[in-house]
Design an enzyme around this catalytic site. Structure first.
Site, PDB file in Angstrom:
ATOM      1  N   ASP A  39       1.282  -1.181   0.218  1.00  0.00           N
ATOM      2  CA  ASP A  39       0.040  -0.614   0.339  1.00  0.00           C
ATOM      3  C   ASP A  39       0.691   0.961  -0.460  1.00  0.00           C
ATOM      4  O   ASP A  39       0.687   2.005   0.925  1.00  0.00           O
ATOM      5  CB  ASP A  39      -0.710   0.133   1.391  1.00  0.00           C
ATOM      6  CG  ASP A  39      -2.125  -1.100   1.581  1.00  0.00           C
ATOM      7  OD1 ASP A  39      -1.982  -1.235   0.021  1.00  0.00           O
ATOM      8  OD2 ASP A  39      -2.357  -1.727   2.149  1.00  0.00           O
ATOM      9  N   LYS A  95     -11.562  -4.851  -5.348  1.00  0.00           N
ATOM     10  CA  LYS A  95     -12.882  -4.748  -4.797  1.00  0.00           C
ATOM     11  C   LYS A  95     -14.175  -4.664  -5.046  1.00  0.00           C
ATOM     12  O   LYS A  95     -14.559  -4.203  -5.391  1.00  0.00           O
ATOM     13  CB  LYS A  95     -12.954  -4.195  -3.051  1.00  0.00           C
ATOM     14  CG  LYS A  95     -12.074  -4.966  -2.212  1.00  0.00           C
ATOM     15  CD  LYS A  95     -12.065  -4.522  -0.376  1.00  0.00           C
ATOM     16  CE  LYS A  95     -11.425  -4.381   0.261  1.00  0.00           C
ATOM     17  NZ  LYS A  95     -10.114  -4.361  -0.266  1.00  0.00           N
TER      18      LYS A  95
HETATM   19  P1  5BU Z   1      -2.383  -3.360   7.216  1.00  0.00           P
HETATM   20  O1  5BU Z   1      -1.434  -2.447   7.261  1.00  0.00           O
HETATM   21  O2  5BU Z   1      -1.622  -4.177   7.207  1.00  0.00           O
HETATM   22  O3  5BU Z   1      -3.843  -2.947   7.737  1.00  0.00           O
HETATM   23  O4  5BU Z   1      -3.318  -3.941   5.345  1.00  0.00           O
HETATM   24  C1  5BU Z   1      -4.495  -4.034   5.091  1.00  0.00           C
HETATM   25  C2  5BU Z   1      -4.558  -4.300   3.615  1.00  0.00           C
HETATM   26  O5  5BU Z   1      -5.701  -5.771   3.241  1.00  0.00           O
HETATM   27  C3  5BU Z   1      -4.882  -3.135   3.599  1.00  0.00           C
HETATM   28  O6  5BU Z   1      -4.468  -2.977   1.480  1.00  0.00           O
HETATM   29  C4  5BU Z   1      -6.551  -3.596   3.043  1.00  0.00           C
HETATM   30  O7  5BU Z   1      -7.368  -2.739   2.062  1.00  0.00           O
HETATM   31  C5  5BU Z   1      -6.968  -4.980   2.860  1.00  0.00           C
HETATM   32  N1  5BU Z   1      -7.860  -5.114   4.031  1.00  0.00           N
HETATM   33  C6  5BU Z   1      -8.361  -5.152   5.130  1.00  0.00           C
HETATM   34  O8  5BU Z   1      -7.172  -4.610   5.548  1.00  0.00           O
HETATM   35  N2  5BU Z   1      -9.690  -6.131   5.702  1.00  0.00           N
HETATM   36  C7  5BU Z   1     -10.234  -6.494   4.756  1.00  0.00           C
HETATM   37  O9  5BU Z   1     -11.690  -6.924   5.665  1.00  0.00           O
HETATM   38  C8  5BU Z   1      -9.823  -6.010   3.109  1.00  0.00           C
HETATM   39  C9  5BU Z   1      -9.073  -5.854   3.324  1.00  0.00           C
HETATM   40 BR1  5BU Z   1     -11.542  -7.269   2.171  1.00  0.00          BR
END
Ligand code: 5BU
Length: 252
Positions: A39, A95
């Site tokens: 991200d 999504k």
């Molecule tokens: P994190 O930085 O580990 O919090 O990122 C989590 C990634 O997974 C982020 O790109 C979200 O858009 C994605 N995600 C999530 O966190 N939870 C969900 O339920 C879904 C996608 Br669907």
């Protein structure tokens, strides 16, 4: 007595879709169940991250629309080369959430041309069974349940979403914070070893929790890796923790 989870070898034997097979084969070959979520917002950061974590992951998850200097030639061509070099798949976390015709346009057109490079994509199933027909050259991971506080993916919603996911031939898996049937691969984001949340609604669990209690197949880790002082070291830590948790979850 609680039943033990299904192993990657068993899932591979039953896999129908080429992308499910590729993911499971890669997991077994690399002894990794880690998907890194990239991200980051520039092409340079994206490519640097892919180079560092590539050897340790089975897939790199992108939100390609957050890359501010996106250019197909500059961003996607080298990203695909890194995916081939380090043997990981590309998962675009788009999504999709519209009618089939619009999703088809979003998937094939615009500047991102996701259809040309993604091995698999995420999609909501809110548009119904036929809305997923357009993804017939990739695998689809259906959003069944979300990790964020207050999500509307209630029990009833998840049950209906799962019916679509299980019946559609393009679907290889689901994103969820709950256990799913063995026929489908389970992808779980919201995994972090250091934090329990991010102050913006995200809720975190440990790899141990999600393998033991959800029997997840693949963990998705974003900030735990790309925000770490050393992203490669962090990826190795999550890879090892994830694999250990998977192996432990095979024993009951
Ligand atoms: P994190 O930085 O580990 O919090 O990122 C989590 C990634 O997974 C982020 O790109 C979200 O858009 C994605 N995600 C999530 O966190 N939870 C969900 O339920 C879904 C996608 Br669907």
């Amino acid at each position: 007595e609680e039943k033990t989870r299904c192993s990657y070898e068993q899932k591979l034997k039953n896999a129908q879709h080429s992308v499910s097979k590729k993911l499971l084969e890669t997991a077994l070959a690399k002894q990794s169940n880690l998907i890194a979520s990239a991200d980051v917002t520039t092409t340079q950061e994206l490519l640097e991250l892919a180079e560092k974590v590539g050897p340790h992951i089975i897939a790199l998850k992108t939100h390609i629309d957050i890359i501010s200097d996106f250019e197909y030639e500059k961003t996607i061509v080298p990203l695909k080369a890194l995916a081939a070099k380090h043997q990981f798949l590309l998962m675009e976390d788009r999504k999709f959430a519209d009618i089939g015709n619009t999703q088809e346009l979003q998937f094939t057109s615009g500047v991102f041309k996701i259809t040309d490079w993604a091995d698999f994509v995420t999609s909501q199933v809110i548009g119904g069974f036929e809305s997923l027909d357009c993804f017939n050259n990739v695998g689809v991971v259906a959003i069944i349940g979300m990790s964020s506080k207050g999500t509307l993916t209630t029990n009833d919603y998840r049950e209906e979403a799962l019916k679509i996911a299980l019946s559609h031939p393009n679907v290889i898996g689901g994103v969820s914070q709950n256990q799913l049937p063995d026929e489908i691969l389970l992808f779980t984001p919201g995994v972090n070893l250091a934090d329990s949340g991010d102050g913006k609604g995200q809720q975190y669990n440990t790899p141990e929790h999600v393998f033991k209690n959800l029997h997840t197949d693949f963990i998705i880790v974003g900030r735990g890796i790309y925000k770490a002082a050393n992203a490669e070291e962090a990826a190795i830590t999550y890879k090892n923790e994830g694999w250990k948790a998977y192996v432990n979850s095979l024993e009951k």
